[in-house]
Design a protein around this motif. Structure first.
Motif, PDB file in Angstrom:
ATOM      1  N   TYR A 184       0.853  -1.185   0.000  1.00 22.47           N
ATOM      2  CA  TYR A 184       0.000   0.000   0.000  1.00 22.47           C
ATOM      3  C   TYR A 184       0.885   1.230   0.000  1.00 22.47           C
ATOM      4  O   TYR A 184       2.027   1.205   0.466  1.00 22.47           O
ATOM      5  CB  TYR A 184      -0.919   0.007   1.231  1.00 22.47           C
ATOM      6  CG  TYR A 184      -2.129  -0.887   1.100  1.00 22.47           C
ATOM      7  CD1 TYR A 184      -2.078  -2.107   0.438  1.00 22.47           C
ATOM      8  CD2 TYR A 184      -3.342  -0.504   1.652  1.00 22.47           C
ATOM      9  CE1 TYR A 184      -3.191  -2.921   0.337  1.00 22.47           C
ATOM     10  CE2 TYR A 184      -4.469  -1.316   1.559  1.00 22.47           C
ATOM     11  CZ  TYR A 184      -4.391  -2.514   0.896  1.00 22.47           C
ATOM     12  OH  TYR A 184      -5.491  -3.308   0.808  1.00 22.47           O
ATOM     13  N   HIS A 185       0.334   2.326  -0.511  1.00 23.15           N
ATOM     14  CA  HIS A 185       1.094   3.574  -0.639  1.00 23.15           C
ATOM     15  C   HIS A 185       1.595   4.035   0.725  1.00 23.15           C
ATOM     16  O   HIS A 185       0.910   3.879   1.740  1.00 23.15           O
ATOM     17  CB  HIS A 185       0.195   4.642  -1.264  1.00 23.15           C
ATOM     18  CG  HIS A 185       0.944   5.816  -1.807  1.00 23.15           C
ATOM     19  ND1 HIS A 185       1.348   6.864  -1.012  1.00 23.15           N
ATOM     20  CD2 HIS A 185       1.371   6.084  -3.065  1.00 23.15           C
ATOM     21  CE1 HIS A 185       1.978   7.754  -1.772  1.00 23.15           C
ATOM     22  NE2 HIS A 185       2.013   7.300  -3.015  1.00 23.15           N
ATOM     23  N   ASN A 186       2.773   4.613   0.743  1.00 20.20           N
ATOM     24  CA  ASN A 186       3.324   5.035   2.034  1.00 20.20           C
ATOM     25  C   ASN A 186       2.526   6.168   2.665  1.00 20.20           C
ATOM     26  O   ASN A 186       2.387   6.225   3.887  1.00 20.20           O
ATOM     27  CB  ASN A 186       4.782   5.470   1.865  1.00 20.20           C
ATOM     28  CG  ASN A 186       5.476   5.608   3.205  1.00 20.20           C
ATOM     29  OD1 ASN A 186       5.505   4.662   3.998  1.00 20.20           O
ATOM     30  ND2 ASN A 186       6.013   6.788   3.487  1.00 20.20           N
ATOM     31  N   GLN A 192      -5.409  12.130  -4.244  1.00 23.43           N
ATOM     32  CA  GLN A 192      -4.364  11.848  -5.243  1.00 23.43           C
ATOM     33  C   GLN A 192      -4.420  10.387  -5.676  1.00 23.43           C
ATOM     34  O   GLN A 192      -3.585   9.932  -6.435  1.00 23.43           O
ATOM     35  CB  GLN A 192      -2.975  12.125  -4.647  1.00 23.43           C
ATOM     36  CG  GLN A 192      -2.774  13.532  -4.107  1.00 23.43           C
ATOM     37  CD  GLN A 192      -2.797  14.576  -5.204  1.00 23.43           C
ATOM     38  OE1 GLN A 192      -2.268  14.353  -6.288  1.00 23.43           O
ATOM     39  NE2 GLN A 192      -3.437  15.696  -4.940  1.00 23.43           N
ATOM     40  N   GLU A 193      -5.372   9.656  -5.171  1.00 21.57           N
ATOM     41  CA  GLU A 193      -5.542   8.219  -5.426  1.00 21.57           C
ATOM     42  C   GLU A 193      -4.236   7.457  -5.191  1.00 21.57           C
ATOM     43  O   GLU A 193      -3.804   6.648  -6.018  1.00 21.57           O
ATOM     44  CB  GLU A 193      -6.135   7.947  -6.821  1.00 21.57           C
ATOM     45  CG  GLU A 193      -7.143   6.832  -6.737  1.00 21.57           C
ATOM     46  CD  GLU A 193      -7.929   6.521  -8.003  1.00 21.57           C
ATOM     47  OE1 GLU A 193      -7.957   7.337  -8.944  1.00 21.57           O
ATOM     48  OE2 GLU A 193      -8.530   5.431  -8.010  1.00 21.57           O
ATOM     49  N   GLN A 194      -3.635   7.689  -4.043  1.00 20.37           N
ATOM     50  CA  GLN A 194      -2.379   7.028  -3.680  1.00 20.37           C
ATOM     51  C   GLN A 194      -2.687   5.712  -2.965  1.00 20.37           C
ATOM     52  O   GLN A 194      -2.599   5.614  -1.741  1.00 20.37           O
ATOM     53  CB  GLN A 194      -1.547   7.949  -2.780  1.00 20.37           C
ATOM     54  CG  GLN A 194      -1.084   9.209  -3.497  1.00 20.37           C
ATOM     55  CD  GLN A 194      -0.413  10.207  -2.567  1.00 20.37           C
ATOM     56  OE1 GLN A 194      -0.597  10.186  -1.350  1.00 20.37           O
ATOM     57  NE2 GLN A 194       0.388  11.095  -3.140  1.00 20.37           N
ATOM     58  N   GLY A 198       3.954   3.346  -5.971  1.00 17.66           N
ATOM     59  CA  GLY A 198       4.072   3.832  -7.345  1.00 17.66           C
ATOM     60  C   GLY A 198       2.894   4.689  -7.806  1.00 17.66           C
ATOM     61  O   GLY A 198       2.980   5.332  -8.840  1.00 17.66           O
ATOM     62  N   ASP A 199       1.769   4.684  -7.066  1.00 14.40           N
ATOM     63  CA  ASP A 199       0.632   5.529  -7.446  1.00 14.40           C
ATOM     64  C   ASP A 199       0.988   7.009  -7.277  1.00 14.40           C
ATOM     65  O   ASP A 199       1.684   7.372  -6.343  1.00 14.40           O
ATOM     66  CB  ASP A 199      -0.592   5.226  -6.571  1.00 14.40           C
ATOM     67  CG  ASP A 199      -1.280   3.937  -6.985  1.00 14.40           C
ATOM     68  OD1 ASP A 199      -0.929   3.396  -8.049  1.00 14.40           O
ATOM     69  OD2 ASP A 199      -2.165   3.496  -6.235  1.00 14.40           O
TER      70      ASP A 199
END
Ligand SMILES: Nc1nc2c(c(=O)[nH]1)N[C@H]1C(S)=C(S)[C@@H](COP(=O)(O)O)O[C@H]1N2
Ligand SMILES: [Mo]
Length: 199
Positions: A184-186, A192-194, A198-199
């Motif tokens: 999952y995004h940090n 920002q749809e993180q 890598g998103d």
């Protein structure tokens, strides 16, 4: 920001209120990576540890509940695409919990009964952006939703709102939590749809 208030717009749900890729739910889904821990209020504690590993604050349940709390109405956004608007909570601001704590840390790791962790920049916990919530919808927060108390950080995806929270560890170096180390995004900004690395 425009000048039209949420109250003026009334209860109509416009897609402008939904981050990209999200859909609305009316119910309150339960998402837990493991079993709901059985947390006895007699044993409950919440601690703040600084970047040197020193315990800076500790509250037992009665001490925590004696702190000033506030009602919070916020939208919540889960990475699995559901969003729930205008949820109502009661919680203690992290500004209250961190008041007077001496630290030069830039990061925080939330720790939970049951072992779950999640990381975030310390500045995402301060200035009225985060709470340790113990009430939901006018009731005590249910165990499956994180009771006795959970972190509430509504401007980030809901996995950052750690259920059964038992402490905040302040850190000089960022350290990925449970989902963050699994892809999952940090950071996890829903606008920002993180969602993932890598998103
Ligand atoms: N301790 C703990 N906190 C957690 C989780 C978890 O598995 N354990 N899941 C996270 C995820 S992915 C989400 S979407 C929300 C779900 O909260 P809810 O079950 O109240 O909807 O809790 C977050 N906090
Ligand atoms: Mo989630």
């Amino acid at each position: 920001m425009g000048t039209v208030s949420r109250g003026f717009r009334g209860r109509r749900r416009s897609s402008a209120e939904l981050p990209p890729g999200q859909y609305l739910v009316e119910d309150f889904p339960v998402l837990s990576a493991g079993p709901t821990p059985d947390v006895d209020l007699q044993d409950w504690e919440f601690t703040i540890t600084n970047e040197s590993g020193e315990q800076q604050r500790r509250w037992d349940w009665n001490g925590f509940r004696a702190l000033p709390s506030e009602p919070v109405t916020v939208d919540i956004h889960c990475v699995t695409h559901w969003s729930k608007l205008h949820t109502t909570w009661e919680g203690v601001s992290l500004d209250t919990l961190l008041d007077g704590v001496e630290t030069s840390a830039s990061f925080a790791l939330a720790q939970c009964y049951g072992g779950y962790t999640t990381n975030l920049p310390l500045e995402d916990l301060t200035d009225g952006k985060a709470w340790v919530a113990f009430g939901y919808d006018g009731q005590e927060l249910e165990a499956e939703h994180g009771g006795p108390a959970r972190l509430l950080v509504p401007h980030l995806y809901f996995w950052k709102s750690a259920k059964w929270v038992r402490g905040i560890q302040l850190l000089d170096q960022d350290e990925p939590g449970f989902w963050e180390s699994l892809g999952y995004h940090n950071y996890g900004d829903p606008w920002q749809e993180q969602r993932f690395w890598g998103d």
